[in-house]
Design an enzyme around this catalytic site. Structure first.
Site, short mmCIF file in Angstrom:
data_model
loop_
_atom_site.label_atom_id
_atom_site.label_comp_id
_atom_site.label_asym_id
_atom_site.label_seq_id
_atom_site.Cartn_x
_atom_site.Cartn_y
_atom_site.Cartn_z
N ARG A 338 0.76 -1.14 -0.03
CA ARG A 338 -0.07 0.13 -0.03
C ARG A 338 0.74 1.43 -0.06
NH1 ARG A 338 -5.01 0.22 3.97
NH2 ARG A 338 -3.48 -0.04 5.61
N ASP A 339 2.22 1.13 0.13
CA ASP A 339 2.84 2.50 0.13
C ASP A 339 4.19 2.32 -0.91
OD1 ASP A 339 3.24 5.23 0.78
OD2 ASP A 339 4.17 4.83 2.52
N LEU A 340 4.03 1.73 -1.78
CA LEU A 340 5.34 1.53 -2.71
C LEU A 340 5.65 2.93 -3.38
CD1 LEU A 340 4.67 -1.63 -4.34
CD2 LEU A 340 6.21 -1.28 -2.61
N ASN A 344 10.82 4.31 -0.20
CA ASN A 344 10.44 2.99 0.80
C ASN A 344 11.27 1.79 0.23
OD1 ASN A 344 8.91 4.46 2.69
ND2 ASN A 344 7.03 3.83 1.87
#
Length: 486
Positions: A338-340, A344
């Site tokens: 959900r937060d690529l 990150n």
């Protein structure tokens, strides 16, 4: 989740916990798997349709048995295992827990010596404790747990001199420095050479050297919340060369505030996390140490070069392949990142790509409970898939940002203005014409990843195969060019 809760309980009680693959039975279409949880030498088996389900059942069985015994892991662990100097009373069935924390506070080894005596009325369980070099009297009980609890009670009364718990607390606090912590920090005792690496919405990260192993790790310090426990639970299930490796976690009463230059940053973290909950606890997550350079910085370096780097295509493809390999593994374990985004994605000390920051991870299940966990607007808007603003989405939300990242890896965007002009079009599958002419095969892959409808996007496994074909084509082109040069 029972696995995460059992891990937390084992960490707090300083008990050894491991899982063993016992095997499987039955025909292929009705096969059952057995996994054994071994906690402090005691075994608890679980059976399921797959290894993951069997592991969950084993953890649930262990948790159920513990709940029926003298130590209740469903209770607030922080209350059950508080150090003797922090307690005002000890329930009758909590002397074993008190002794464990006493040993931690005094840095003393604690060993339970158990035996069975045969008598006229049957077998009687016996137990005595050895604390440091001192051996304490033995006690008996109907079960091993009863005997252990009675033996711990004898240790308590001998150490506290028969005083009530409240009197013992007052005596132990006499002459004690007001600033001295009641429980020594595992972080500061097990690690040294702490170096601040960075912070985010969920906590601080430090580079720290384990004093016994003489190796460096990254230790993430976050306030204990449901989402942080979920991150730990997910990391404990993942082991892949393109995912930042998780080792263990433990809890402490406060967040580390070591470096003087970080006082302001650390103070903000500590006060903001504890303002809403005076009894807040902190998770310390020990992970693989990576290079401080992120993929975002790699892209920025490439964009500062005067010309489009000829090697950028090969390097970008290699990086994209490794990211997709990690995402394929995450999805195979029924998780959504959900937060690529480039910030990150890290590099291991040997140069391999590592997906990190699982703070927004969620389950990729179709059941109502999993859907309820999902919330809109989770992630980074710049990379977020269109449907991620709603609750009803699946793992395909991770494919969309992968398309944007792959585009960034290949194409030079020198200025903020240029990026702004190109980015919105890219999110709508409108890549620069020059890009499609320069990278025709990659252009086709990226456009498929940027479909507005998630069902039109490929699975990570298909992307992996397409990128492998792209790599083979590129390799043939390079070989041909080298032959012509010769």
């Amino acid at each position: 989740m029972a696995v995460a809760k059992l891990n937390e309980y084992a960490q707090k009680a300083r008990l050894d916990l491991r899982y063993e693959d016992v095997g499987c039975d039955g025909l292929d279409h009705i096969r059952t798997f057995t996994v054994r949880a071994v906690l402090d030498g005691k075994t608890y088996d679980g059976v399921g349709k797959n290894k993951k389900e069997a592991k969950l059942k084993a953890a649930e069985n262990a948790f159920s048995v513990l709940s029926e015994g003298t130590i209740d892991p469903t209770e607030k662990t922080t209350e059950a295992s508080a150090a003797p100097t922090d307690q005002t009373s000890i329930p009758q069935a909590k002397y074993t827990c008190w002794l464990n924390e006493y040993g931690q506070q005094k840095r003393s080894d604690i060993r339970a010596v158990e035996s069975t005596r045969l008598g006229p009325t049957g077998a009687t369980q016996c137990c005595r404790f050895v604390v440091g070099d001192k051996e304490y009297p033995a006690a008996t009980g109907r079960t091993k747990k009863d005997a252990k609890e009675e033996a711990a009670k004898l240790v308590y009364h001998e150490i506290c001199g028969g005083n009530t718990t409240e009197d013992a607390v007052k005596e132990q606090n006499m002459g004690k420095s007001q600033n001295e912590p009641s429980i020594p920090s595992r972080f500061t005792s097990d690690f040294d050479s702490m170096e601040y690496l960075g912070s985010g919405a969920f906590g601080h990260v430090y580079k720290a050297r384990h004093t016994l192993l003489e190796r460096y790790y990254a230790v993430k310090v976050v306030c204990r919340e449901e989402k942080s426990l979920r991150e730990v639970g997910t990391l404990s299930e993942l082991l892949h060369c393109n995912i930042v490796r998780y080792y263990t976690f433990w809890m402490e009463d406060s967040g580390y505030q070591g470096n003087s230059e970080l006082t302001e940053c650390s103070a903000v973290f500590s006060s903001s996390q504890t303002s809403n909950n005076s009894s807040a606890k902190y998770l310390y997550i020990q992970m693989e140490l990576c290079d401080t350079k992120t993929l975002k910085e790699w892209i920025e370096e490439k964009n500062t070069q005067s010309l489009q780097d000829s090697k950028r295509r090969e390097e970008g493809l290699s990086i994209a392949q490794q990211i997709v390999s990690g995402v394929e593994y995450i999805h195979s374990k029924k998780h959504i990142h959900r937060d690529l985004k480039p910030e990150n994605i890290l590099f291991g000390l040997n140069g391999e790509v590592k997906i990190g920051d699982f703070g927004l991870v969620t389950r990729d299940d179709d059941d109502d409970d999993a859907l309820m966990e999902r919330t809109g607007q989770r992630g980074t808007t710049t990379y977020m898939a269109p449907e991620q603003r709603e609750k009803n989405y699946d793992r395909k939300v991770d494919i969309f940002p992968l398309g944007l990242i792959y585009f960034e890896l290949l194409w030079k965007l020198s200025t903020v203005h240029e990026r702004g002009a190109v980015w919105d079009d890219a999110r709508s599958q409108k890549l620069p014409e020059e890009f499609s002419l320069t990278f025709p095969q990659e252009n086709q892959i990226i456009e498929s990843m940027l479909h507005e409808k998630p069902e039109d996007r490929p699975e990570a496994s298909k992307l992996k195969a397409e990128m492998e074909m792209c790599a083979q084509t590129l390799n043939k082109q390079n070989t041909h060019q080298e032959d012509e040069t010769v």
